[in-house]
Structures are given as C-alpha cells and as structure tokens.
Design a protein around this motif. Structure first.
Motif: not given
Length: 324
Positions: A85, A88-91
C-alpha cells in the motif's frame, strides 16, 4: 685448564593451562580497574536498551492488522500488505520527493556550516572573546523547536512581524514567509542552521585541538598564511571526523524529525512540507492506522541502515576509517 661453560637461562616455561587462566582473569581485572567508567556508562546503556532496542519488538505490527483490544498476539497477520500500500499510493511519491529534497538541502547547506564555524573559532586569539562567541552560538541548541518556531513567527508574520514591518516601511509589500510554499524549505533549513550549527562545532573543535602545532609553525616559516594553513593542515587533519559525521548524517537521510516540520507546516504549504515523519503522525495517531504507520517507520529505518552501510564501505574504499 678448561674453561667452564655456562648456558644462558632460557625463558620460563609456562603451561598452556596457566595462559588460559590468565586470559580468563584479564577481563575481570580490567572490569574491576575501570569499574568507575563502566558505572558511568550504565545510564546510557539502560537508555538505549529501554528506549531504542526494546521498542523494536513492536515493529512486528507492521506485518499485522493491529487492533489494540486484541494486542500483538491476537491481531491478524497481513504480511507485506502495508508495504504494498505504501509503495503504490500516490502519497509515496510526494513524501519521498519532499523528504529527499529537504535532506539534500541539509547536507549541502547545513552540514558544512559547523565545520566553517569551527575553523573560524580556531582563528580567534582572545580567550574570553572566543568563549563568549561560543556561548552565544551554543545557546539556540538548548531552545525547543516550539520556542524557535515562535521566534520566527514573531519575526516573519505578515500580521505585525518585525521583518515585514521593515519591508512595509521601506515601501514594499508584506511577504508571506510562513504560508508561501516557496519559503517553507529555506525557512526550515535556516532554522536548522541557526539552532544546530553552533552545537555541531564542538566535535570539530575537539578534533582541531589534536592537530600538532609544529605543523602550523613549519607552515608559517614557509610563508603560508592562516587561510592556507587551515586548508592544507587543519582540514586534512579533521577529515576523518568530518567523514564520520557525514556518515551519521547520511543515516538520518529520511529522518528529518517530526516536531520541527509539524510546527512550520500548515494547510497552505503542506504540499512541499509533508514528509515521512509527519505522515506517520497523521496516519498513526490521528487516523489510528498504527500498523500502516509502523510499516512507514520500518521503511525509513531500513533505508537509513542501508545508506550507513554503503557510505561506510565507500569511505573505507577511499582509505578512511569510517564508523566501524
């Protein structure tokens, strides 16, 4: 008449058992001889055991869906889901970019400042004046980040700030130092330098005192000025210390600290100020995602460990001692 011949006595024969007994007694004897030093080290050892090593056991929740009412033993295991997670998150791109940019700025602008200050302090000849200067530049280190941020707020605020008052009196417009995203990073670096540069000179000044004074005398006879002496004698002499401090700084490359950034960041400059440390606080404390926050923290620690190992090997390859 025959001369009597005498043989020189050989070395005393010591049985292997005696050597082993002496080796077993030697650590005990050294412990007793230096017991005062070991007692002085006990508080530091206890501190690291309690606050550094013992909490590492809690990192196991990074691989769980941790629920406080179930505890570590009863929480379900999720494997690497939290790490997947995170990556893969844009953050993650935003956090990595902000953290890397600020860390690089610290290495380029803040790291050399204590070295330069130590060289300048070493050139001061008046003892009392030198001590006064040292006391003044050491003082900001003992101020908390809350006080530092408050001082800069009073100076830079658009609502009655001293700096903006001077700008307005000169005919200019108030500058939003505290809310403009373009000013966040320079403000952060400036505060880090102001607070920590003076304290950082202590290590380098201690290293400078170990330099042989005869080298300076010989250089002075050869016509070298103070600048050339600092460049060709002082800096090469303290180079091992600089490398060790640089390796330690590399280890904190992703560890910028939560408190400082949390105090200077706001909703208007969050896009350039959100780093891993503040993100851990937001997700872990405010949103209650403790396992995910632990995964982010573990990622930072592993990156720091790898950077220290790589920097230490690189230093040894160039003939330096390194950290270990």
């Amino acid at each position: 008449m025959t001369a009597a011949t005498t043989e020189a006595p050989g070395p005393p024969q010591v049985s292997p058992g005696t050597d082993r007994q002496r080796e077993r007694r030697r650590p005990r004897g050294a412990l007793l001889r230096h017991r005062t030093l070991y007692l002085m080290a006990v508080p530091g050892i206890v501190y690291f055991l309690v606050f550094k090593y013992a909490p590492m056991g809690g990192l196991v929740i990074a691989f769980q869906d941790y629920m406080p009412f179930l505890g570590i033993g009863g929480s379900p295991w999720v494997g690497l889901d939290h790490f997947v997670r995170l990556f893969t998150e844009d953050t993650f791109v935003l956090l990595l970019r902000n953290t890397l940019v600020i860390s690089l700025m610290l290495l380029v602008f803040a790291f050399p400042v204590p070295i330069v200050l130590a060289l300048l302090l070493n050139e001061l000849r008046g003892r009392y004046f030198k001590r006064s200067v040292q006391s003044v530049i050491y003082l900001p280190h003992f101020l908390s980040w809350v006080i530092v941020a408050s001082i800069f707020y009073v100076l830079l605020s658009t609502d009655g700030g001293s700096i903006n008052n001077l700008i307005v009196d000169a005919g200019g417009e108030p500058v939003p130092f505290l809310t403009d995203p373009d000013w966040l990073r320079p403000l952060y670096i400036g505060q880090e330098i102001w607070k920590g540069a003076g304290w950082g000179t202590i290590v380098y000044l201690a290293a400078i005192t170990a330099v042989d004074t005869q080298l300076y005398e010989a250089a002075e006879l050869d016509g070298a000025g103070r600048l050339r002496q600092s460049w060709h004698i002082t800096l090469p002499a303290i180079r091992p210390t600089i490398i060790v401090m640089f390796i330690l700084a590399i280890g904190d490359f992703l560890e910028l600290g939560f408190e400082h950034m949390f105090l200077v960041m706001n909703s208007l400059n969050r896009e350039v100020g959100e780093i891993f440390d503040t993100y851990v606080y937001t997700t872990g404390i405010q949103n209650g995602q403790l396992s995910y926050a632990a995964a982010v923290g573990l990622f930072k620690g592993l990156v720091g460990l790898l950077l220290v190992i790589m920097a230490n090997r690189l230093a040894k390859r160039f003939g330096e001692e390194g950290v270990y």
